[in-house]
Design a protein around this motif. Structure first.
Motif, PDB file in Angstrom:
ATOM      1  N   ALA A   1       3.401   2.256  24.719  1.00  0.00           N
ATOM      2  CA  ALA A   1       4.237   1.969  23.733  1.00  0.00           C
ATOM      3  C   ALA A   1       4.336   3.361  22.666  1.00  0.00           C
ATOM      4  CB  ALA A   1       4.088   0.852  23.073  1.00  0.00           C
ATOM      5  N   SER A   2       3.913   4.445  23.030  1.00  0.00           N
ATOM      6  CA  SER A   2       3.944   5.397  22.013  1.00  0.00           C
ATOM      7  C   SER A   2       5.377   5.704  21.604  1.00  0.00           C
ATOM      8  CB  SER A   2       3.305   6.599  22.641  1.00  0.00           C
ATOM      9  OG  SER A   2       2.006   6.281  23.141  1.00  0.00           O
ATOM     10  N   ARG A   3       6.325   5.653  22.289  1.00  0.00           N
ATOM     11  CA  ARG A   3       7.601   6.162  22.048  1.00  0.00           C
ATOM     12  C   ARG A   3       8.204   5.259  20.839  1.00  0.00           C
ATOM     13  NH1 ARG A   3      12.071   6.563  26.561  1.00  0.00           N
ATOM     14  NH2 ARG A   3      10.411   7.846  27.241  1.00  0.00           N
ATOM     15  N   ALA A   4       7.886   3.931  20.810  1.00  0.00           N
ATOM     16  CA  ALA A   4       8.203   3.163  19.622  1.00  0.00           C
ATOM     17  C   ALA A   4       7.435   3.461  18.515  1.00  0.00           C
ATOM     18  CB  ALA A   4       8.167   1.735  20.018  1.00  0.00           C
ATOM     19  N   ASP A   5       6.156   3.939  18.448  1.00  0.00           N
ATOM     20  CA  ASP A   5       5.324   4.441  17.664  1.00  0.00           C
ATOM     21  C   ASP A   5       5.809   5.584  16.724  1.00  0.00           C
ATOM     22  OD1 ASP A   5       2.924   4.116  15.904  1.00  0.00           O
ATOM     23  OD2 ASP A   5       2.182   5.763  17.014  1.00  0.00           O
ATOM     24  N   LEU A   6       6.650   6.379  17.182  1.00  0.00           N
ATOM     25  CA  LEU A   6       7.193   7.590  16.559  1.00  0.00           C
ATOM     26  C   LEU A   6       7.965   7.333  15.339  1.00  0.00           C
ATOM     27  CD1 LEU A   6       8.698   9.622  19.950  1.00  0.00           C
ATOM     28  CD2 LEU A   6       6.367  10.190  18.265  1.00  0.00           C
ATOM     29  N   VAL A   7       8.555   6.134  15.490  1.00  0.00           N
ATOM     30  CA  VAL A   7       9.389   5.703  14.063  1.00  0.00           C
ATOM     31  C   VAL A   7       8.396   5.515  12.856  1.00  0.00           C
ATOM     32  CG1 VAL A   7      10.796   4.004  13.120  1.00  0.00           C
ATOM     33  CG2 VAL A   7      11.326   4.788  15.629  1.00  0.00           C
ATOM     34  N   SER A   8       7.381   4.697  13.246  1.00  0.00           N
ATOM     35  CA  SER A   8       6.286   4.534  12.201  1.00  0.00           C
ATOM     36  C   SER A   8       5.826   6.100  11.785  1.00  0.00           C
ATOM     37  CB  SER A   8       5.134   3.745  12.546  1.00  0.00           C
ATOM     38  OG  SER A   8       5.625   2.391  12.889  1.00  0.00           O
ATOM     39  N   VAL A   9       5.502   6.930  12.642  1.00  0.00           N
ATOM     40  CA  VAL A   9       4.651   8.198  12.272  1.00  0.00           C
ATOM     41  C   VAL A   9       5.843   9.256  11.526  1.00  0.00           C
ATOM     42  CG1 VAL A   9       3.882  10.211  13.150  1.00  0.00           C
ATOM     43  CG2 VAL A   9       3.451   8.307  14.334  1.00  0.00           C
TER      44      VAL A   9
ATOM     45  N   CYS B   1      -0.088   6.460   2.436  1.00  0.00           N
ATOM     46  CA  CYS B   1       0.314   6.886   3.530  1.00  0.00           C
ATOM     47  C   CYS B   1      -0.246   6.370   4.639  1.00  0.00           C
ATOM     48  CB  CYS B   1       1.118   8.293   3.465  1.00  0.00           C
ATOM     49  SG  CYS B   1       2.340   8.839   2.285  1.00  0.00           S
ATOM     50  N   ALA B   2      -1.701   6.622   4.743  1.00  0.00           N
ATOM     51  CA  ALA B   2      -2.634   6.195   5.704  1.00  0.00           C
ATOM     52  C   ALA B   2      -2.424   4.603   5.974  1.00  0.00           C
ATOM     53  CB  ALA B   2      -3.797   6.756   5.323  1.00  0.00           C
ATOM     54  N   PHE B   3      -2.520   3.961   4.942  1.00  0.00           N
ATOM     55  CA  PHE B   3      -2.607   2.520   4.947  1.00  0.00           C
ATOM     56  C   PHE B   3      -1.359   1.935   5.336  1.00  0.00           C
ATOM     57  CE2 PHE B   3      -6.734   2.745   2.781  1.00  0.00           C
ATOM     58  CZ  PHE B   3      -7.215   1.970   3.487  1.00  0.00           C
ATOM     59  N   ALA B   4      -0.304   2.771   4.881  1.00  0.00           N
ATOM     60  CA  ALA B   4       1.177   2.416   5.357  1.00  0.00           C
ATOM     61  C   ALA B   4       1.344   2.398   6.759  1.00  0.00           C
ATOM     62  CB  ALA B   4       2.067   3.237   4.654  1.00  0.00           C
ATOM     63  N   LEU B   5       0.862   3.534   7.323  1.00  0.00           N
ATOM     64  CA  LEU B   5       0.965   3.892   8.697  1.00  0.00           C
ATOM     65  C   LEU B   5       0.016   2.682   9.580  1.00  0.00           C
ATOM     66  CD1 LEU B   5       1.870   5.570  11.343  1.00  0.00           C
ATOM     67  CD2 LEU B   5      -0.202   6.911  11.005  1.00  0.00           C
ATOM     68  N   ALA B   6      -1.003   2.332   9.057  1.00  0.00           N
ATOM     69  CA  ALA B   6      -1.786   1.419   9.588  1.00  0.00           C
ATOM     70  C   ALA B   6      -1.196   0.191   9.645  1.00  0.00           C
ATOM     71  CB  ALA B   6      -3.103   1.076   8.935  1.00  0.00           C
ATOM     72  N   ALA B   7      -0.457  -0.300   8.488  1.00  0.00           N
ATOM     73  CA  ALA B   7       0.234  -1.614   8.328  1.00  0.00           C
ATOM     74  C   ALA B   7       1.511  -1.283   9.259  1.00  0.00           C
ATOM     75  CB  ALA B   7       0.770  -1.813   6.879  1.00  0.00           C
TER      76      ALA B   7
ATOM     77  N   THR C   1       6.180   7.557   7.761  1.00  0.00           N
ATOM     78  CA  THR C   1       5.257   7.911   6.834  1.00  0.00           C
ATOM     79  C   THR C   1       4.740   9.334   6.618  1.00  0.00           C
ATOM     80  OG1 THR C   1       3.725   7.835   9.049  1.00  0.00           O
ATOM     81  CG2 THR C   1       3.877   5.632   7.489  1.00  0.00           C
ATOM     82  N   ARG C   2       5.199   9.979   7.575  1.00  0.00           N
ATOM     83  CA  ARG C   2       4.804  11.651   7.396  1.00  0.00           C
ATOM     84  C   ARG C   2       6.312  12.052   6.431  1.00  0.00           C
ATOM     85  NH1 ARG C   2       1.096  10.412   9.114  1.00  0.00           N
ATOM     86  NH2 ARG C   2      -0.383  11.309  10.868  1.00  0.00           N
ATOM     87  N   LEU C   3       7.463  11.461   6.310  1.00  0.00           N
ATOM     88  CA  LEU C   3       8.350  11.706   5.374  1.00  0.00           C
ATOM     89  C   LEU C   3       7.846  11.223   3.862  1.00  0.00           C
ATOM     90  CD1 LEU C   3      11.095  12.813   5.011  1.00  0.00           C
ATOM     91  CD2 LEU C   3      12.183  10.742   5.398  1.00  0.00           C
TER      92      LEU C   3
END
Length: 330
Positions: A39-47, A77-83, A50-52
């Motif tokens: 499911a890595s494609r859906a994870d691109l939104v979270s990345v 940002c790290a904890f936001a990505l984790a959440a 958080t990078r933005l």
């Protein structure tokens, strides 16, 4: 300079850096589940989000000229990505809940603990060099080393992305009919990428001057040594994923602990005498130690496999006398 003379701002920065490490560790844990389920494609939104947010936060805080304010953006940002990743796993892959099964807790907890300890040991080795350089060699040597290490970061990021992208395919092959060739193909990709990085060593002087300017030409030897260390680190990245796919995470903290001992000990010996070049040589020694440890594990596994295959043959050759007499009588 010693640790007792560190300012409050420096201590705060170290604390925020540790918090960032914890947040990235949690995000990485969820990322393993996401990758394993394809499911890595859906994870691109979270990345992307958080990078933005990281870039915008750094731009906003840089005008305050306060180190703590800038550093605080990273753990947030790290904890936001984790959440976000945890939410994605809970909603789309499987529910996150406390496992009351003692067997499940023991097995999964042990595997997660081994991966986490290995990551911590690797982080200690990766961060000790800059700290010791600043303490014993000064700002100039630290700057040369840090500038050269950016190439290592780029190579490691590319290797991690490729190893992670190929990880679901590796799991499928290990569970299918192509299990025997899965390791050769997967580790072969890592070896090829490592050879490409090692092949750029003769260009180290040109790379340093082209990227940073002629004033960094003196970093050529440091960069050449770190590129060799990066090639070894790339091999280690693929091997780490291979161990995880084969449920042998207990090897990770052992190898990383050995590499941390060798690396930190070498830092203390070489940095006061050779500065940035000493740190680069120690980094190379640490990465090679890890590969030697893994090679020893593989050689031991191969020897045990050959021994186990030879035992039935040896037992068949040693026929007990009673059975031999019985067969003759028959």
């Amino acid at each position: 300079m010693c640790l007792t003379n560190l300012s409050a701002a420096a201590i705060t920065a170290v604390g925020l850096a540790l918090a960032t490490l914890i947040g990235n560790g949690i995000a990485g844990m969820f990322n393993l589940a996401i990758v394993a389920h394809g499911a890595s494609r859906a994870d691109l939104v979270s990345v992307f989000v958080t990078r933005l947010a990281l870039v915008l936060g750094l731009c906003a805080m840089s005008g305050r000229h306060d180190l703590a304010s800038v550093m605080a953006v990273y753990p947030l940002c790290a904890f936001a990505l984790a959440a976000l990743r945890g939410l994605h796993v809970h909603r789309s892959l499987f529910p996150l809940r406390v496992a009351h099964d003692e067997h499940v807790q023991r097995e999964l907890g042990g595997r997660a603990r081994n991966v986490g300890l290995g990551s911590i040991m690797g982080t200690v080795t990766a961060r000790a060099d800059t700290l010791l350089l600043r303490m014993y060699a000064g700002a100039e040597a630290t700057g040369l080393y840090a500038a050269s290490y950016r190439f290592v970061n780029a190579a490691d990021a590319a290797a991690t992305a490729l190893a992670t992208a190929l990880f679901p395919r590796l799991n499928r092959q290990l569970a299918g009919v192509h299990a025997a060739s899965a390791g050769r193909h997967y580790l072969g990709v890592g070896a090829l990428l490592a050879l490409l990085v090692a092949g750029s060593v003769p260009l180290s002087g040109w790379l340093a001057s082209f990227v940073y300017g002629s004033e960094f030409a003196s970093a050529a030897r440091v960069l050449a040594t770190l590129l060799l260390a990066a090639s070894a680190q790339i091999c280690g990245t693929f091997i780490h994923k291979w161990w995880i796919a084969n449920a042998r995470e207990q090897l990770l903290p052992r190898g990383q602990l050995l590499a941390a001992i060798v690396g930190c000990g070498a830092y203390l010996i070489t940095i006061p005498r050779y500065g940035a070049l000493g740190a680069a040589l120690s980094t190379l020694a640490s990465q090679l130690t890890l590969l030697v440890f893994y090679a020893g594990v593989w050689m031991t596994d191969a020897w045990l496999e050959r021994t186990s295959r030879a035992e039935p043959t040896a037992l068949a050759l040693r026929t007990p006398p009673a059975l031999e007499q019985q067969s003759r009588a028959t």
